[in-house]
Scaffold this active site. Structure first.
Site, PDB file in Angstrom:
ATOM      1  N   TYR A  19       0.744  -1.242  -0.009  1.00 53.04           N
ATOM      2  CA  TYR A  19       0.126  -0.031  -0.002  1.00 53.04           C
ATOM      3  C   TYR A  19       0.839   1.209   0.086  1.00 53.04           C
ATOM      4  O   TYR A  19       0.166   2.469   0.007  1.00 53.04           O
ATOM      5  CB  TYR A  19      -0.834   0.188   1.228  1.00 53.04           C
ATOM      6  CG  TYR A  19      -1.791  -1.306   1.223  1.00 53.04           C
ATOM      7  CD1 TYR A  19      -2.816  -1.451   0.379  1.00 53.04           C
ATOM      8  CD2 TYR A  19      -2.157  -2.072   2.322  1.00 53.04           C
ATOM      9  CE1 TYR A  19      -3.683  -2.371   0.135  1.00 53.04           C
ATOM     10  CE2 TYR A  19      -2.815  -3.104   2.487  1.00 53.04           C
ATOM     11  CZ  TYR A  19      -3.411  -3.415   1.385  1.00 53.04           C
ATOM     12  OH  TYR A  19      -4.535  -4.495   1.347  1.00 53.04           O
ATOM     13  N   HIS A  36      -9.682   0.470  -5.088  1.00 54.40           N
ATOM     14  CA  HIS A  36      -8.475  -0.366  -4.405  1.00 54.40           C
ATOM     15  C   HIS A  36      -7.189   0.281  -4.632  1.00 54.40           C
ATOM     16  O   HIS A  36      -7.031   0.413  -5.980  1.00 54.40           O
ATOM     17  CB  HIS A  36      -8.503  -1.605  -4.810  1.00 54.40           C
ATOM     18  CG  HIS A  36      -9.978  -2.394  -4.310  1.00 54.40           C
ATOM     19  ND1 HIS A  36     -10.386  -2.409  -3.088  1.00 54.40           N
ATOM     20  CD2 HIS A  36     -10.764  -2.948  -5.017  1.00 54.40           C
ATOM     21  CE1 HIS A  36     -11.548  -3.231  -3.207  1.00 54.40           C
ATOM     22  NE2 HIS A  36     -12.083  -2.876  -4.399  1.00 54.40           N
TER      23      HIS A  36
HETATM   24  C1  DQA Z   1      -7.880  -2.809  -0.461  1.00 54.57           C
HETATM   25  C2  DQA Z   1      -7.729  -4.166  -0.951  1.00 54.57           C
HETATM   26  C3  DQA Z   1      -8.403  -5.252   0.265  1.00 54.57           C
HETATM   27  O1  DQA Z   1      -8.524  -6.468  -0.312  1.00 54.57           O
HETATM   28  C4  DQA Z   1      -7.803  -4.997   1.412  1.00 54.57           C
HETATM   29  O2  DQA Z   1      -8.533  -5.822   2.242  1.00 54.57           O
HETATM   30  C5  DQA Z   1      -7.601  -3.671   1.741  1.00 54.57           C
HETATM   31  C6  DQA Z   1      -7.248  -2.638   0.933  1.00 54.57           C
HETATM   32  C7  DQA Z   1      -6.834  -1.706  -1.450  1.00 54.57           C
HETATM   33  O3  DQA Z   1      -7.222  -0.906  -1.313  1.00 54.57           O
HETATM   34  O4  DQA Z   1      -5.986  -2.335  -2.136  1.00 54.57           O
HETATM   35  O5  DQA Z   1      -7.739  -3.316   3.055  1.00 54.57           O
HETATM   36  O6  DQA Z   1      -9.248  -2.419  -0.588  1.00 54.57           O
END
Ligand code: DQA
Length: 144
Positions: A22, A101
């Site tokens: 992230y 996402h």
């Molecule tokens: C997310 C992807 C999801 O699978 C994960 O549980 C997250 C972040 C993303 O921003 O890539 O918490 O939503």
């Protein structure tokens, strides 16, 4: 246009958790960039984050009942993959919602390949890091 950026469970730890997935920017830093982009384009944006499913449902209801925005960018985090409550809340409101996402969920674990939200969302943006939010905003705004 007025946009609402909603972030769900664990997104408050962005910049601190799983940095390889992230990135290192905090949610506040990402929000500041989204705000700058929106305002440069004559739009305004509000932000909301909660780890609690019911609070996210309440925020969607509030946006609808009080007509607070024209479009919603929603990163529901892991709720994406199993929350029928959030799905029903999105289906209940007449504001377009884009599922966002930061990571490419389709290049990750199999449980992340399933979204119970996509079917009731206007569109989905996945895999562009913080830029996923901006891409969703552009998508909602359209090209005039
Ligand atoms: C997310 C992807 C999801 O699978 C994960 O549980 C997250 C972040 C993303 O921003 O890539 O918490 O939503």
């Amino acid at each position: 246009m007025k946009f609402l950026v909603m972030n769900g469970v664990n997104l408050n730890l962005t910049g601190m958790r799983e940095k390889g997935v992230y990135g290192t920017e905090t949610l506040e830093e990402i929000n500041a960039k989204i705000k700058a982009f929106a305002e440069n384009n004559g739009d305004s944006v509000d932000f909301y984050q909660s780890n609690i499913e019911g609070e996210l449902v309440n925020k969607l209801h509030e946006a609808y009942l009080q007509k607070t925005c024209d479009g919603i960018l929603f990163n529901a985090g892991a709720y994406t993959h199993y929350s029928y409550a959030l799905r029903d809340a999105i289906a209940a409101i007449d504001i377009p919602v884009v599922e966002v996402h930061m990571s490419n969920v389709h290049a990750r674990e199999e449980f992340r390949h399933v979204s119970v939200l996509s079917e009731v969302c206007k569109g989905v943006v996945s895999g562009f890091g913080a830029a996923s939010y901006v891409a969703a905003l552009v998508g909602l705004k359209g090209i005039n």
